[in-house]
Write an enzyme that holds these catalytic residues in place. Structure first.
Site, mmCIF file in Angstrom:
data_model
loop_
_atom_site.group_PDB
_atom_site.id
_atom_site.type_symbol
_atom_site.label_atom_id
_atom_site.label_comp_id
_atom_site.label_asym_id
_atom_site.label_seq_id
_atom_site.Cartn_x
_atom_site.Cartn_y
_atom_site.Cartn_z
ATOM 1 N N LYS A 88 0.851 -1.198 0.000
ATOM 2 C CA LYS A 88 0.000 0.000 0.000
ATOM 3 C C LYS A 88 0.881 1.239 0.000
ATOM 4 O O LYS A 88 1.575 1.527 0.969
ATOM 5 C CB LYS A 88 -0.908 0.047 1.223
ATOM 6 C CG LYS A 88 -1.932 1.174 1.073
ATOM 7 C CD LYS A 88 -2.547 1.628 2.370
ATOM 8 C CE LYS A 88 -1.722 2.650 3.109
ATOM 9 N NZ LYS A 88 -1.623 3.963 2.434
ATOM 10 N N GLU B 231 10.726 0.672 9.950
ATOM 11 C CA GLU B 231 11.680 1.761 9.700
ATOM 12 C C GLU B 231 10.946 3.027 10.059
ATOM 13 O O GLU B 231 10.050 3.451 9.313
ATOM 14 C CB GLU B 231 12.071 1.804 8.218
ATOM 15 C CG GLU B 231 12.699 0.547 7.688
ATOM 16 C CD GLU B 231 14.135 0.379 8.120
ATOM 17 O OE1 GLU B 231 14.717 1.340 8.663
ATOM 18 O OE2 GLU B 231 14.675 -0.716 7.926
ATOM 19 N N CYS C 192 13.536 10.560 6.708
ATOM 20 C CA CYS C 192 13.576 9.981 8.054
ATOM 21 C C CYS C 192 14.962 10.131 8.682
ATOM 22 O O CYS C 192 15.074 10.301 9.885
ATOM 23 C CB CYS C 192 13.149 8.528 8.034
ATOM 24 S SG CYS C 192 13.957 7.578 6.762
ATOM 25 N N GLU D 295 10.646 15.155 15.754
ATOM 26 C CA GLU D 295 10.874 15.107 14.309
ATOM 27 C C GLU D 295 9.980 16.172 13.654
ATOM 28 O O GLU D 295 8.761 16.143 13.795
ATOM 29 C CB GLU D 295 10.479 13.710 13.810
ATOM 30 C CG GLU D 295 10.891 13.431 12.401
ATOM 31 C CD GLU D 295 10.527 12.006 11.946
ATOM 32 O OE1 GLU D 295 9.502 11.480 12.388
ATOM 33 O OE2 GLU D 295 11.285 11.456 11.139
HETATM 34 P P1 NAI Z 1 2.202 7.787 8.647
HETATM 35 O O1 NAI Z 1 3.119 6.955 9.431
HETATM 36 O O2 NAI Z 1 0.849 8.028 9.169
HETATM 37 O O3 NAI Z 1 2.022 7.158 7.184
HETATM 38 C C1 NAI Z 1 2.893 6.244 6.572
HETATM 39 C C2 NAI Z 1 2.077 5.166 5.885
HETATM 40 O O4 NAI Z 1 1.350 4.412 6.844
HETATM 41 C C3 NAI Z 1 1.047 5.672 4.906
HETATM 42 O O5 NAI Z 1 0.969 4.787 3.818
HETATM 43 C C4 NAI Z 1 -0.246 5.620 5.708
HETATM 44 O O6 NAI Z 1 -1.390 5.496 4.922
HETATM 45 C C5 NAI Z 1 -0.040 4.366 6.522
HETATM 46 N N1 NAI Z 1 -0.777 4.294 7.782
HETATM 47 C C6 NAI Z 1 -1.274 5.304 8.539
HETATM 48 N N2 NAI Z 1 -1.883 4.805 9.636
HETATM 49 C C7 NAI Z 1 -1.754 3.468 9.584
HETATM 50 C C8 NAI Z 1 -2.149 2.396 10.443
HETATM 51 N N3 NAI Z 1 -2.784 2.616 11.581
HETATM 52 N N4 NAI Z 1 -1.847 1.134 10.092
HETATM 53 C C9 NAI Z 1 -1.157 0.894 8.951
HETATM 54 N N5 NAI Z 1 -0.779 1.858 8.103
HETATM 55 C C10 NAI Z 1 -1.056 3.130 8.407
HETATM 56 O O7 NAI Z 1 2.884 9.145 8.354
HETATM 57 P P2 NAI Z 1 2.115 10.489 7.918
HETATM 58 O O8 NAI Z 1 0.869 10.707 8.668
HETATM 59 O O9 NAI Z 1 2.012 10.473 6.478
HETATM 60 O O10 NAI Z 1 3.158 11.554 8.424
HETATM 61 C C11 NAI Z 1 3.122 11.994 9.768
HETATM 62 C C12 NAI Z 1 4.514 12.170 10.306
HETATM 63 O O11 NAI Z 1 5.177 10.935 10.269
HETATM 64 C C13 NAI Z 1 5.401 13.071 9.502
HETATM 65 O O12 NAI Z 1 5.246 14.390 9.834
HETATM 66 C C14 NAI Z 1 6.743 12.564 9.864
HETATM 67 O O13 NAI Z 1 7.159 13.138 11.055
HETATM 68 C C15 NAI Z 1 6.539 11.103 10.050
HETATM 69 N N6 NAI Z 1 6.941 10.315 8.889
HETATM 70 C C16 NAI Z 1 8.125 9.662 8.957
HETATM 71 C C17 NAI Z 1 8.559 8.930 7.883
HETATM 72 C C18 NAI Z 1 9.847 8.216 7.921
HETATM 73 O O14 NAI Z 1 10.310 7.714 6.906
HETATM 74 N N7 NAI Z 1 10.462 8.100 9.064
HETATM 75 C C19 NAI Z 1 7.810 8.849 6.645
HETATM 76 C C20 NAI Z 1 6.545 9.530 6.700
HETATM 77 C C21 NAI Z 1 6.166 10.227 7.780
#
Ligand code: NAI
Length: 781
Positions: free
Chosen positions: A191, A264, A298, A393
């Protein structure tokens, strides 16, 4: 005007990359997409959402929000395809992976433009970094597929992998997940993030074009709710990249399910500049560290630590450079900083920065686009390590800075975070850099460079940045399992009895904490019975307080991690020698308790195992990766830290040694909870520990209820990993509670292991007892 002056005053003209081809592709698909399941696209569904270009706000396409049925259909397709895909063999799969890599090269320009349109990252980055790394990942993993049977012996695919990825490197994260999974014979349901699904859908078309067998790659679109469905579906592994908060929820959701898991997660990576660094290079490095991909990385070097003596000079060079950055249309080839992925993210960044009351905020004094999702490059100086912006972050183009005086202080501030993804060190003194790198709590360390990635080098974090590695040989372990066929564990229960002690002298074994025998805090003990019904002795019942004391002692003994493998080997040999001297007594005890005989063989097995790990102590080497830079990436095996382990009941002495010895050999300190049913072999072993020069606190031994100790062990913030081979049903409890600091876990999930055979030792144990740190060392003059 001199030529120099002309160059200095010349302004850039716009150099936009055309979006025509990509937009035409979207239009040819009616700007609407369904899911890619079993080799074909489904019709766009009624439940839908839009994906837009963050630079302009223009809608690019309508995507389908997957239903539970869609996810189930995708998982079923993947399940049916998996055995056939695995049966192709490594060489067969390598041909497909190579075809994918070639096609990704052929469509490279289209993918770069599409990525930039959907995500907002500068075309320079998608064209020169993201997409080439994607291609490299598939090429490199085609190679692992080819080599799998010969070089990765005894490992088989996990099955179906559910993969959920974020929006910051949409296609690259797909490659990091899909390539190793496919190479090792798994099939996937992936996804993509809801903001950035287009390149994943284009990738799906490529899969169909190269005639990748149907069902091997399935892509379902939607928001976090769909992510949750993928996580909860009947998959064998979940791989997630994204925020720590969601990672934690996924850890809890998969607890006890037996699903393999890699996470990750976020980071707040330090970028350390010493006064002897090449300062202009370090400034240029920072452009890559924090303004690459608008800081939505990240492993972004988002915490600047500058040595005090050069701080003012460095800040002023940095500000001058910031004032040269070009922010704007991501499709313009001259742009350094593009658009933030979505208005929601701009809002989050704005709120975080606006809440900062302590530091000095400097925003680059440069023209900003009048509309679209943009945030100016920002530097906040004068922060102290505990300030929110030094800890949280931000995930945007915002650099938080502080100063330090001594290298030891740099390490201390760098490690003052709940994360541990990456770290960057700038100094011309290679001794200093190589001395500091092992001290940094991070999965990746870059020396005099930053944000270097390659398919040959593993990437991943420690602490709340998650666990597991992607890329490199170590990344493959996460997509395979042992080829043994574990059977359900037959729980071993304690013997019961009544009557008098077998020995005239009362024996109540104590706990062993910090090199001393300790009475249990609660003051309780329990009898242990022999098979013939006589009482063999009493054991102490440890409680939470004892566990905390044991963890504290193990923590204080961390100097063990710095001891040489040679020394650790000698101590393990010495333990074998001392056990051997008392072999008869140990064997007699085992026979009396189990009533089955076999004690002599078990003691012999335990001595053998100590020899095995003494042998490994100075031989489980890392690797040096030939990454495509002038330099190397050194993959170093480090100890995990304090490991808590619930020992097996099937073989009370051999089980204890099988768990303790690899942990010790690799430099960990441990809190071992002895077999609950038959703890006396462990308490007898205290005397061997005491006479074998084992430094205090390296091994701590508790006896008592596994069920009672499981949760406090898994919740303890100073425990880095928990293992369980217990007969008690504590796997789910441990995995759920481990989400506190997202520690690693290795639990039996009610399955057995033959402790007497090869299953009881070897590579799996060594891997679990170590973590890989990749240290990148570019060189040249
Ligand atoms: P997120 O962690 O919510 O989203 C990442 C992925 O997980 C997306 O595909 C989303 O649809 C999915 N997702 C969301 N809730 C889920 C759940 N309960 N179970 C399974 N999958 C789920 O990140 P988001 O909301 O896009 O960004 C929020 C913050 O997260 C950012 O501001 C940043 O600080 C951090 N982030 C960190 C990343 C990294 O690579 N370390 C990447 C993206 C976001």
């Amino acid at each position: 005007m001199s030529v120099k002056e002309i160059f200095e005053t010349m302004s850039y003209g716009p150099a936009p990359e055309s979006a025509a081809e990509a937009l035409a592709w979207l239009e040819s698909r009616g700007n609407a997409f369904g899911h890619f399941i079993d080799g074909a696209f489904t019709k766009p569904g009624k439940a839908s959402f839009e994906t837009s270009n963050p630079a302009t706000g223009a809608t690019l396409a309508t995507l389908t929000q997957a239903s539970q049925k869609d996810v189930d259909t995708a998982v079923k397709a993947a399940r049916i395809a998996q055995p056939k895909w695995a049966a192709l063999g490594g060489a067969g799969r390598a041909r497909h992976m190579y075809a994918l890599a070639r096609a990704l090269q052929k469509h490279g320009r289209m993918l770069a433009v599409l990525e930039t349109l959907d995500n907002g990252k500068p075309i320079r980055e998608s064209r020169d970094i993201d997409i080439p790394l994607v291609q490299r990942h598939f090429y490199h993993h085609a190679g692992y597929a080819q080599l799998m049977e010969k070089e990765i012996e005894g490992r088989v695919p996990l099955g179906v992998c559910g993969q959920v990825i974020p929006w910051n490197f949409p296609l690259l994260m797909l490659a990091w997940k899909v390539a190793p999974a496919l190479a090792m014979g798994n099939t996937v349901v992936l996804k993509p993030a809801e903001y950035t699904s287009l390149t994943a859908l284009y990738f799906a078309e490529i899969c169909a074009q190269i005639r990748l067998p149907e069902g091997v790659v399935n892509i379902v679109t939607g928001d976090g709710a769909v992510g949750e469905m993928v996580v909860n579906a009947k998959v064998d592994k979940v791989a997630f990249t994204g925020s720590t908060a969601v990672g934690r929820r996924i850890r809890e959701a998969t607890a006890g399910s037996g699903k393999a898991l890699t996470l990750e997660l976020g980071g707040k990576s330090p970028y350390i500049v010493f006064e002897d660094a090449d300062l202009d290079s370090a400034v240029e490095g920072l452009v890559d560290a924090i303004w690459f991909n608008q800081g939505q990385v990240c492993c972004a070097g988002s915490r600047l630590l500058v040595q005090e003596g050069i701080a003012e000079d460095f800040y002023s060079r940095l500000k001058a450079r910031m004032n040269q950055l070009r922010v704007g249309d991501p499709l313009d080839k001259c742009i350094d900083v593009g658009a933030i992925v979505d208005p929601v993210q701009v809002e989050t960044i704005t709120k975080l920065v606006d809440s900062c009351t302590t530091g000095d905020i400097f925003r680059a004094d440069i023209p900003m686009p009048a509309s679209g999702c943009y945030y100016p490059p920002t530097l906040i100086t004068g922060l102290s390590p505990a300030d929110t912006l030094m800890q949280e972050e931000i995930f945007g183009p915002v650099l938080a800075a502080t100063t330090f005086r001594l290298p030891s202080e740099a390490a201390q501030i760098a490690n003052n975070t709940r994360y541990g993804l990456a770290a960057t060190v700038w100094t011309e003194n290679i001794n200093r850099a190589l001395n500091l790198a092992p001290q940094l709590e991070a999965g990746v360390v870059w020396i005099n460079g930053t944000n270097m990635f390659d398919a040959a080098a593993g990437f991943g974090g420690v602490r709340e940045s998650g666990f597991g590695r992607e890329g490199g040989w170590e990344g493959l372990a996460a997509y395979t399992k042992s080829d043994r066929d574990p059977q359900p564990l037959k729980p071993v229960t304690a013997k019961t009895g009544e009557g008098k002690p077998a020995d005239a002298i009362d024996r109540t074994a104590k706990l062993y904490i910090g090199g001393k025998q300790a009475r249990p805090d609660g003051g309780y003990s329990a009898p242990v019975w022999q098979a013939d019904g006589a009482m063999a002795g009493m054991v102490s019942l440890a409680n939470r307080k004892d566990l905390r004391n044991a963890v504290e002692a193990a923590h204080a003994a961390k100097g063990w991690s710095k001891s040489t493998g040679h020394l650790r080997a000698q101590i393990l040999y010495y333990m074998a020698e001392n056990l051997s001297a008392r072999a008869f007594e140990f064997a007699e005890r085992i026979d009396a308790i189990t009533g089955k005989g076999g004690g002599t063989a078990e003691v012999k097995g335990a001595i053998d195992r100590l020899f095995t790990y003494a042998a490994w102590a100075d031989k489980y080497d890392g690797r040096v990766h030939g990454v495509p830079i002038k330099g190397v990436a050194m993959a170093m095996n480090e100890p995990v830290g304090v490991v808590g382990a619930f020992c097996p009941d099937e073989t009370p002495l051999l089980g204890l040694i099988s768990v303790m010895a690899p942990l010790m050999a690799m430099g960990n300190t441990c809190v071992l909870v002895a077999s609950e049913a038959m703890p006396l072999s462990a308490t007898d072993f205290i005397q061997v520990l005491e006479t074998s020069d084992v430094p205090s606190g390296v091994v701590n031994l508790l006896t008592g209820s596994h069920t009672e100790l499981a949760k406090p062990m898994a919740q303890h913030m100073d425990v880095a990993s928990v293992w369980s081979f217990s007969s008690s049903d504590i796997s789910a409890q441990i995995e759920t509670a481990s989400s506190t600091n997202l520690k690693r876990t290795w639990v039996n999930n009610g399955l057995s292991r033959d402790w007497n055979g090869t299953e009881g030792e070897g590579a799996e144990f060594l891997r679990e007892a170590t973590r890989v740190k990749n240290i990148w060392v570019p060189y040249g003059e």
